[in-house]
Design a protein around this motif. Structure first.
Motif, PDB file in Angstrom:
ATOM      1  N   TYR B  26       0.826  -1.195   0.000  1.00 53.78           N
ATOM      2  CA  TYR B  26       0.000   0.000   0.000  1.00 53.78           C
ATOM      3  C   TYR B  26       0.867   1.254   0.000  1.00 53.78           C
ATOM      4  O   TYR B  26       2.048   1.218   0.303  1.00 53.78           O
ATOM      5  CB  TYR B  26      -0.892   0.023   1.250  1.00 53.78           C
ATOM      6  CG  TYR B  26      -0.111  -0.063   2.510  1.00 53.78           C
ATOM      7  CD1 TYR B  26       0.444   1.069   3.076  1.00 53.78           C
ATOM      8  CD2 TYR B  26       0.109  -1.283   3.118  1.00 53.78           C
ATOM      9  CE1 TYR B  26       1.184   0.988   4.204  1.00 53.78           C
ATOM     10  CE2 TYR B  26       0.861  -1.373   4.257  1.00 53.78           C
ATOM     11  CZ  TYR B  26       1.394  -0.228   4.795  1.00 53.78           C
ATOM     12  OH  TYR B  26       2.144  -0.299   5.920  1.00 53.78           O
ATOM     13  N   ASP B 235     -16.882   0.877  -0.940  1.00 52.61           N
ATOM     14  CA  ASP B 235     -15.556   1.452  -1.151  1.00 52.61           C
ATOM     15  C   ASP B 235     -14.809   1.729   0.151  1.00 52.61           C
ATOM     16  O   ASP B 235     -13.913   2.558   0.199  1.00 52.61           O
ATOM     17  CB  ASP B 235     -15.635   2.747  -1.981  1.00 52.61           C
ATOM     18  CG  ASP B 235     -16.113   2.450  -3.382  1.00 52.61           C
ATOM     19  OD1 ASP B 235     -15.787   1.361  -3.869  1.00 52.61           O
ATOM     20  OD2 ASP B 235     -16.804   3.289  -3.970  1.00 52.61           O
ATOM     21  N   VAL B 238     -11.097  -1.484   0.931  1.00 50.38           N
ATOM     22  CA  VAL B 238     -10.960  -2.254  -0.310  1.00 50.38           C
ATOM     23  C   VAL B 238      -9.675  -3.076  -0.261  1.00 50.38           C
ATOM     24  O   VAL B 238      -8.600  -2.560   0.049  1.00 50.38           O
ATOM     25  CB  VAL B 238     -10.948  -1.320  -1.528  1.00 50.38           C
ATOM     26  CG1 VAL B 238     -10.829  -2.127  -2.798  1.00 50.38           C
ATOM     27  CG2 VAL B 238     -12.197  -0.482  -1.554  1.00 50.38           C
ATOM     28  N   SER B 240      -7.545  -5.603  -2.721  1.00 52.02           N
ATOM     29  CA  SER B 240      -7.446  -6.147  -4.075  1.00 52.02           C
ATOM     30  C   SER B 240      -7.202  -7.651  -3.987  1.00 52.02           C
ATOM     31  O   SER B 240      -6.724  -8.142  -2.964  1.00 52.02           O
ATOM     32  CB  SER B 240      -6.291  -5.475  -4.817  1.00 52.02           C
ATOM     33  OG  SER B 240      -5.076  -5.851  -4.242  1.00 52.02           O
ATOM     34  N   PRO B 241      -7.535  -8.395  -5.048  1.00 50.16           N
ATOM     35  CA  PRO B 241      -7.317  -9.846  -4.991  1.00 50.16           C
ATOM     36  C   PRO B 241      -5.866 -10.195  -4.691  1.00 50.16           C
ATOM     37  O   PRO B 241      -5.591 -11.103  -3.895  1.00 50.16           O
ATOM     38  CB  PRO B 241      -7.712 -10.309  -6.391  1.00 50.16           C
ATOM     39  CG  PRO B 241      -8.615  -9.281  -6.918  1.00 50.16           C
ATOM     40  CD  PRO B 241      -8.217  -7.987  -6.285  1.00 50.16           C
ATOM     41  N   GLN B 242      -4.938  -9.460  -5.288  1.00 52.53           N
ATOM     42  CA  GLN B 242      -3.531  -9.747  -5.044  1.00 52.53           C
ATOM     43  C   GLN B 242      -3.182  -9.527  -3.571  1.00 52.53           C
ATOM     44  O   GLN B 242      -2.533 -10.362  -2.936  1.00 52.53           O
ATOM     45  CB  GLN B 242      -2.673  -8.839  -5.936  1.00 52.53           C
ATOM     46  CG  GLN B 242      -1.193  -9.117  -5.839  1.00 52.53           C
ATOM     47  CD  GLN B 242      -0.846 -10.522  -6.313  1.00 52.53           C
ATOM     48  OE1 GLN B 242      -1.354 -10.973  -7.334  1.00 52.53           O
ATOM     49  NE2 GLN B 242      -0.017 -11.222  -5.550  1.00 52.53           N
ATOM     50  N   SER B 257     -12.974 -10.376  -2.243  1.00 52.84           N
ATOM     51  CA  SER B 257     -12.114  -9.759  -3.249  1.00 52.84           C
ATOM     52  C   SER B 257     -12.173 -10.491  -4.564  1.00 52.84           C
ATOM     53  O   SER B 257     -11.476 -10.103  -5.506  1.00 52.84           O
ATOM     54  CB  SER B 257     -10.672  -9.740  -2.742  1.00 52.84           C
ATOM     55  OG  SER B 257     -10.599  -9.012  -1.551  1.00 52.84           O
ATOM     56  N   THR B 283     -16.809  -8.630  -5.934  1.00 54.94           N
ATOM     57  CA  THR B 283     -16.131  -8.051  -7.090  1.00 54.94           C
ATOM     58  C   THR B 283     -15.168  -6.941  -6.696  1.00 54.94           C
ATOM     59  O   THR B 283     -14.099  -6.821  -7.281  1.00 54.94           O
ATOM     60  CB  THR B 283     -17.155  -7.482  -8.088  1.00 54.94           C
ATOM     61  OG1 THR B 283     -18.085  -6.681  -7.357  1.00 54.94           O
ATOM     62  CG2 THR B 283     -17.862  -8.595  -8.806  1.00 54.94           C
ATOM     63  N   HIS B 284     -15.536  -6.120  -5.713  1.00 50.58           N
ATOM     64  CA  HIS B 284     -14.690  -4.977  -5.386  1.00 50.58           C
ATOM     65  C   HIS B 284     -13.780  -5.227  -4.183  1.00 50.58           C
ATOM     66  O   HIS B 284     -12.783  -4.548  -4.023  1.00 50.58           O
ATOM     67  CB  HIS B 284     -15.557  -3.752  -5.065  1.00 50.58           C
ATOM     68  CG  HIS B 284     -16.343  -3.278  -6.237  1.00 50.58           C
ATOM     69  ND1 HIS B 284     -17.645  -3.656  -6.448  1.00 50.58           N
ATOM     70  CD2 HIS B 284     -15.996  -2.497  -7.273  1.00 50.58           C
ATOM     71  CE1 HIS B 284     -18.073  -3.112  -7.568  1.00 50.58           C
ATOM     72  NE2 HIS B 284     -17.093  -2.402  -8.086  1.00 50.58           N
ATOM     73  N   GLY B 285     -14.160  -6.153  -3.362  1.00 49.10           N
ATOM     74  CA  GLY B 285     -13.362  -6.397  -2.171  1.00 49.10           C
ATOM     75  C   GLY B 285     -13.556  -5.362  -1.094  1.00 49.10           C
ATOM     76  O   GLY B 285     -12.666  -5.147  -0.279  1.00 49.10           O
ATOM     77  N   ASP B 286     -14.691  -4.694  -1.086  1.00 52.36           N
ATOM     78  CA  ASP B 286     -14.938  -3.723  -0.020  1.00 52.36           C
ATOM     79  C   ASP B 286     -15.844  -4.339   1.054  1.00 52.36           C
ATOM     80  O   ASP B 286     -16.225  -5.498   0.966  1.00 52.36           O
ATOM     81  CB  ASP B 286     -15.531  -2.424  -0.580  1.00 52.36           C
ATOM     82  CG  ASP B 286     -16.758  -2.677  -1.426  1.00 52.36           C
ATOM     83  OD1 ASP B 286     -17.228  -3.814  -1.435  1.00 52.36           O
ATOM     84  OD2 ASP B 286     -17.235  -1.745  -2.081  1.00 52.36           O
TER      85      ASP B 286
END
Lengths: 347, 426, 208
Positions: B26, B235, B238, B240-242, B257, B283-286
C-alpha cells in the motif's frame, strides 16, 4: 395577549418546567417501549405496572451513584458543562405556546410563559448555546474520545443550526412574525386552494422546509442517525464518556428535553400548534392536540433510531452543505418570490 | 491539553509500536502525508471498547478523523490452547477447541476431530458425515448471524443485533436439543457421534430452515439497499485480490475480493462433493461485498442443510466408526459386560496412540480457513497441536486497510474482518 | 519376464508421453513424481534435505538458508503457483531428534492446482531463518507468533516482537518442549488460601 400578574407567569412557567421534566422521564419510557416493540422485545416490565415506574427508578439510580471526576479533568468546566446543556434545553420551552388564553378560577391565564416577539429566534439562539455544554464538557473531560465527540458536535451543530434557521425563514416570511404565538394564530386561518378549504398549516405551504427541518432537527439534537458526537460504537458515547451519576443525568435530561422542545417547536410551526377542531372554545383540547402532535415527532425520532445505521462524519457534513443548504436556499427564494407576488410587489 | 503531555503516548512512541510491513503493497495517500506530527492524535481504542468485539486493542494515529496508522494489539485472551493441547490426550483436546472460536464451536471441533482422524487413518461413517455437515452449517449460520448483528450494530443499525440474536437462539436450541450445551457444545467426536440423534431433531432443523430464509430476507431489506448502509460500507476497506492472497486472507475476506477459494469446493471434505451449493464471490473487495458474500453464504448453508436432511432422514447406518481401535468403545455394553467395561475404561484412561506422523486438516470455518496441524510422536498425547485460526491471520490485514480510512470506518473494518478474540488469541 | 510387463513397456514406449503436470502426480505413491518435489530438486538440488509423504501430505525439508528462496520459487513458478501461504509455525523436535532443534513449518497452497505443500526448515536454537514477510506480508503476524512461542528469529522481519504474550514476558518461550505447563514462576494467587499444600507431581515436576 392580556396582562397578568408576575406570580401567575411564574406559576405557569413552573408548571411547564415540571411537565417537561416528567415528560422527559416518560419520554425515556416511551422510547424504550417503542424500541422494544420494534425490536421484538418487552422493554421495561418489572418496575410498577408495565414498567411505568422505571423512569423514577432510573432517576433514583442516577442520583445515588458515585460521582466520578477524572483526575485530569478541568473541574469547574466539568461541573458546569452539563448545566449549560440542561438549562438551555429547558429555557427554550418558555416561548412555546400551549394555547392562547384560558379562563381559570375567574382569571384569564396565558398558556405560555412568555410571548417574545422574536420567539422563534430565541428558541434557536438558546438551543445553539447548548452546544457549548457539549464542547466544554468534552474538553474538560480530558479524554480523547470525548474530545473527538466534542469536535464533531461543534461542527455538526454549526452546520445544522444554519439549515434549521434557514428552513424556518420561509415560515417567517409567510407569517410576517417571529413570535410563535402569532405564527400559531396565523395557522388558524383557513387556506383555500380552489374549492378546497384547509387549515393554513405551514406543513402544506412549506413541505420542503418541513422535511429539511425534520432532518436538521434530528442532527441538532444529536439523535440517530446523526448521533455522531456520542456514537456509542466508535467514540464510546463521545462527549459524556467520563460523566457519571447526576452529571450524566443532566446531559441525559438536556438531550431528551431538547428533543421534546424541538418536537413542540415543530408542531407549533408546521402543524398549527394547539389548533384543531374545537380548540378555540376548549383550551384543554388544544393542549391534547399539541400533545399528540408532539408524540408523532417523538415517535419519528425513536423510529429512526431503531431503523437506520449511523452516518459517517464527512457524509453528514456533505449532506448539510451539498444537499440541504442549496435546497433550503431555493425554498427561501421561492417563498420570498411568492410572498412578493401575492402582495403585488414582485412585478 | 493534559492528555497530550501524557508521556506514554507521545506521537514519537508510535514509531516503536507501529506494525507496518516494510515491503507492504500500500501507499499512504498524498493528503495524508502532508500533515505534520504536531497535529496528530494517538488514540487508544480498546481493549475495553464496545465495538472491538472483545478485547482487541487498536492504537490509532489520527489526523482529525483520518487514520494515519494503526497497530492492533492482541493477546489479552491468550490461554495457551496449543500448549494445553500438547499436554492432554487426543480426546481431551477436542473440548478445548470449543473455547477458541466460541460462536461457531462445532466448526472448531470438526477441524480438530478430522485432523485426529486423519492422523489415525480412520474415517467416520457416512451418516455421521452428513450430520457433521448439518451441524457445521448450522454453526456457520450462527456465526454469521453474530457477525451480522454486531457489524450492523457497530455501524449504528441498532435493531439488527437483536433480530440476529433471535434467530441464533433457534440454532442454539438445536444444539441444546442434541447435546445439552448451547455455546461450547463439543458436538463432534473422534469417529462420529456416540450419542444417538433424537428423533425430533430433523423436524426441528427443518422448522428452522423454513423460517430462516424469510427472516434473512427481512434483514436484507433493512440493510442491502439502505443508502446509509451503502454509504458506510461501499468502497471502504478495499482489498485487491492480489493483496488478499498476499495477506494470507481466507474465507469471506478473500472471496469478497473475488478469489475463488472455498475449501468445501477446492478440497472437499466430508460429503461436500455430493452437495449442490454455490460459492459467492465479491467483485470490489470492499466491506459491502463481504457483507453480500456472507449473506449469500447463509442462504447456501440453508440449502446444504436441507439436502443433508433429505439424505439422512431415512438412513439407518451407524453414527460411529466403532470398528476402529481409535474410537471410544460403545457405552452401551459397559453396564452389562466386563470386557466392554474394561475396553471403555482403558480407552478413557489411556486414550489412543496414532502412528508417528503429522497431519494438517483445514475446514471452511465461517471466518475462513480453520486448520489443525497435529504432529504425533506415537504416544497418546499430541506432540504438537497447532491451530491455524482464520481470524488471527485475517486480522493482520487491518493496518493495511485502515490506512487513510476515517475513525468511524475503523469499527466497520473490524466488523468486516469478523473476529472472535477467543480465536485470535487462542 | 511376463507378457504383461512387455506389453506395458511397449505401451510406455510408443504411447503419448504422460502428462507430468497431471493432478494425480501430486498424490502419487512415488513422492518423487510430485511436481513440486521434482521442480524443487531440479532447481535447488542438494538444498532439499528430505521429502516425506504421510497421509497424502507432502513435506519438503529444506536447508534454512534456502527456505525463503524455495518458497519464492514455488510461488512464482508458472505451473506450480503456490501463491498462498496458509500457515507458518514451528515444531520443537527436542524429544524426537538431537539436531536441529526446531522445524520451521510453512504451509503453502496452490489455488490453481488445489494442492497443499509443507516446507520445513530445521534450525537450531538461535539460528536465524529468512523471513517470508518480503514475499507474503501476511506472514508478519504468523512469524511473530512463532517467535513468541518458540523464540525462532526470523531475519528481515520488520517487527519481530511478542504478539500474544505480554511485551515484557521474561519467562522464555512457552511452546518449547522444555517449558513446563504451568510456567517457571510462582504467581501469587489473590484472595485464595490454599487449603491443600502443593505436592510435586511426576509429570510437571511442580505443584498441581
Amino acid at each position: 395577549m392580556n396582562d397578568q400578574p408576575i406570580w401567575l407567569t411564574f406559576l405557569v412557567a413552573f408548571i411547564i418546567m415540571n411537565v417537561l421534566l416528567i415528560g422527559m422521564a416518560y419520554m425515556t419510557y416511551f422510547e424504550r417501549k417503542v424500541l422494544a416493540a420494534m425490536q421484538d422485545r418487552m422493554g421495561p416490565t418489572r418496575t410498577g405496572p408495565a414498567g411505568l415506574l422505571q423512569p423514577i427508578a432510573d432517576g433514583i439510580k442516577l442520583l445515588s451513584k458515585e460521582d466520578l471526576i477524572p483526575r485530569a479533568a478541568d473541574k469547574w468546566v466539568f461541573f458546569f458543562a452539563p448545566l449549560v446543556v440542561f438549562v438551555s434545553a429547558i429555557v427554550t420551552a418558555a416561548v412555546i405556546p400551549f394555547g392562547q388564553t384560558a379562563h381559570l378560577f375567574g382569571r384569564d391565564v396565558n398558556l405560555y410563559a412568555t410571548d417574545l416577539n422574536v420567539g422563534a429566534l430565541f428558541v434557536m439562539a438558546v438551543s445553539g448555546i447548548g452546544v457549548y455544554g457539549i464542547i466544554l464538557g468534552a474538553w474538560a473531560s480530558a479524554n480523547r474520545f470525548s474530545l473527538l465527540g466534542g469536535l464533531r458536535a461543534a461542527a455538526q451543530v454549526v452546520s445544522y443550526e444554519l439549515i434549521l434557521g434557514l428552513s424556518l425563514a420561509g415560515i417567517f416570511l409567510l407569517a410576517g412574525s417571529l413570535s410563535l404565538r402569532e405564527i400559531v394564530l396565523e395557522q388558524q386561518q383557513n387556506l383555500s386552494i380552489g374549492p378546497l378549504e384547509i387549515k393554513n398549516w405551514y406543513i402544506f405551504s412549506q413541505p420542503l422546509a418541513f422535511v429539511i427541518f425534520l432532518i436538521a432537527a434530528v442532527a441538532e439534537t444529536n439523535r440517530a442517525p446523526f448521533d455522531l458526537p456520542e456514537a456509542e460504537t466508535e467514540l464510546i458515547s463521545g462527549f459524556h464518556t467520563e460523566y457519571s451519576a447526576f452529571r450524566f443525568s443532566f446531559y441525559f435530561l438536556g438531550e431528551y428535553i431538547a428533543m421534546i422542545v424541538i418536537s413542540l417547536f415543530a408542531s407549533t410551526l408546521f402543524l398549527g400548534g394547539p389548533s384543531g377542531p374545537g380548540s378555540e372554545s376548549h383550551w384543554w383540547l388544544g393542549i391534547i392536540y399539541l400533545f399528540f402532535k408532539t408524540i408523532i415527532f417523538l415517535f419519528f425520532y425513536v423510529w429512526l433510531r431503531a431503523t437506520l445505521p449511523r452516518f459517517r462524519y464527512d457524509q453528514l457534513m456533505g449532506i448539510a452543505w451539498k444537499v440541504l443548504f442549496p435546497l433550503v436556499l431555493l425554498n427561501l427564494v421561492v417563498t420570498a418570490a411568492i410572498r412578493l407576488a401575492s402582495d403585488g410587489k414582485l412585478f | 491539553m493534559s492528555t497530550t503531555t501524557d508521556p506514554q503516548w507521545t506521537p514519537d512512541a508510535i514509531d516503536l509500536i507501529r506494525d507496518v510491513p516494510a515491503t507492504g503493497t500500500y501507499t499512504i495517500t498524498d493528503e495524508v502525508q502532508i500533515t505534520d506530527r504536531e497535529h496528530q492524535l494517538v488514540l487508544n481504542m480498546g481493549p475495553q471498547h464496545p465495538s472491538t468485539h472483545g478485547v482487541l486493542r487498536v492504537i490509532l494515529r489520527l489526523d482529525g478523523e483520518v487514520i494515519l496508522d494503526c497497530d492492533p494489539v492482541i493477546g489479552y485472551l491468550h490461554r495457551g490452547v496449543e500448549k494445553l493441547g500438547e499436554s492432554h490426550r487426543y480426546a481431551q483436546v477436542v473440548p478445548w477447541t470449543d473455547r477458541t472460536d466460541y460462536v461457531a464451536a462445532p466448526m472448531n471441533n470438526l477441524g480438530c476431530v478430522m485432523a485426529f482422524e486423519k492422523l489415525a487413518g480412520l474415517e467416520s461413517p457416512e451418516r455421521a458425515q452428513y450430520w457433521r455437515v448439518i451441524f457445521s452449517e448450522l454453526s456457520r449460520i450462527a456465526s454469521h448471524l453474530v457477525w451480522l448483528g454486531t457489524h450492523a450494530l457497530d455501524i449504528g443499525a441498532l435493531s439488527m443485533s437483536l433480530y440476529c440474536f433471535r434467530e441464533r437462539e433457534l440454532i442454539l436450541d438445536i444444539f441444546e436439543a442434541y447435546c445439552g450445551a448451547r455455546l461450547t457444545t463439543n458436538i463432534m467426536e473422534i469417529g462420529g457421534f456416540s450419542r444417538p440423534i433424537p428423533e425430533f431433531l430433523p423436524q426441528q432443523i427443518r422448522d428452522f430452515t423454513k423460517i430462516f430464509p424469510q427472516r434473512q430476507q427481512e434483514y436484507a431489506e433493512l440493510l442491502t439497499a439502505n443508502p446509509i448502509w451503502i454509504a458506510r460500507t461501499k468502497d471502504i476497506g478495499v482489498i485487491s485480490p492480489q493483496a488478499a492472497v498476499d495477506y494470507c486472507l481466507t474465507g469471506a475476506c478473500l472471496r469478497g475480493s473475488g478469489v475463488n477459494y472455498d475449501i468445501r469446493k477446492a478440497m472437499p471434505y466430508l460429503v461436500y462433493d455430493r452437495l449442490d451449493f454455490e460459492v459467492p464471490l465479491g467483485t470490489h473487495g470492499d466491506v459491502y461485498d463481504r457483507y453480500l458474500v456472507r449473506m449469500e453464504e447463509m442462504r447456501q448453508a440453508v440449502r446444504i442443510i436441507e439436502q443433508c436432511l433429505d439424505a439422512v432422514e431415512n438412513m439407518d447406518t451407524p453414527l460411529m466408526a466403532y470398528e476402529s481401535a481409535y474410537v471410544i468403545p460403545p457405552h452401551k455394553g459397559t453396564m452389562t459386560t466386563a470386557e466392554d467395561m474394561q475396553r471403555h475404561f482403558i480407552w478413557v484412561i489411556k486414550g489412543f496412540s496414532p502412528p508417528v506422523g503429522e497431519a494438517y486438516v483445514a475446514v471452511e470455518h465461517p471466518k475462513g480457513e480453520n486448520g489443525y496441524y497435529v504432529v504425533s510422536d506415537g504416544t497418546s498425547i499430541p506432540y504438537r497441536f497447532r491451530i491455524r485460526s482464520p481470524d488471527f491471520v485475517n486480522l493482520g490485514v487491518l493496518p493495511y486497510v485502515a490506512q487513510g480510512a476515517m475513525l468511524a470506518d475503523m469499527v466497520a473494518l473490524i466488523g468486516t474482518i469478523d473476529i472472535v478474540l477467543g480465536s485470535v488469541d487462542r | 519376464m511376463s507378457d504383461e510387463t512387455t506389453i506395458q513397456e511397449f505401451r510406455s514406449a510408443y504411447s503419448e508421453p504422460e502428462d507430468i503436470w497431471a493432478r494425480d502426480n501430486y498424490f502419487h505413491d512415488d513422492v518423487e513424481r510430485h511436481p513440486a518435489v521434482r521442480e524443487a530438486r531440479a532447481a535447488f538440488g542438494p538444498a532439499i534435505v528430505d521429502v516425506v509423504r504421510f497421509r497424502n501430505e507432502t513435506t519438503i525439508h529444506v536447508q534454512p538458508k534456502y527456505y525463503r528462496e524455495l518458497c519464492n520459487y514455488l510461488r512464482t513458478h508458472e505451473r506450480l503457483a503456490f501463491v498462498a501461504l496458509t500457515d507458518v509455525t514451528a515444531v520443537d523436535m527436542l524429544k524426537l531428534r538431537t539436531t536441529p532443534r526446531f522445524d520451521v513449518v510453512a504451509l503453502l497452497y496452490s489455488i490453481d492446482n488445489r494442492v497443499r505443500l509443507r516446507i520445513k526448515a530445521g534450525v537450531d536454537d538461535g539460528e536465524p531463518v529468512p523471513s517470508l514477510v518480503p514475499i507474503w506480508p501476511g506472514a508478519n503476524w504468523l512469524e511473530r507468533e512463532t517467535f513468541d512461542m518458540f523464540g525462532i528469529v526470523f531475519e528481515d522481519h520488520p517487527n519481530l516482537k511478542r504478539i500474544l504474550l505480554a511485551d515484557d514476558w521474561d519467562e522464555g518461550f512457552p511452546l518449547r518442549k522444555d517449558y513446563p505447563l504451568r510456567g517457571w514462576k510462582e504467581y501469587p494467587s489473590y484472595n485464595t488460601e490454599r487449603m491443600v499444600p502443593r505436592t510435586r507431581t511426576r509429570w510437571t515436576g511442580r505443584g498441581v
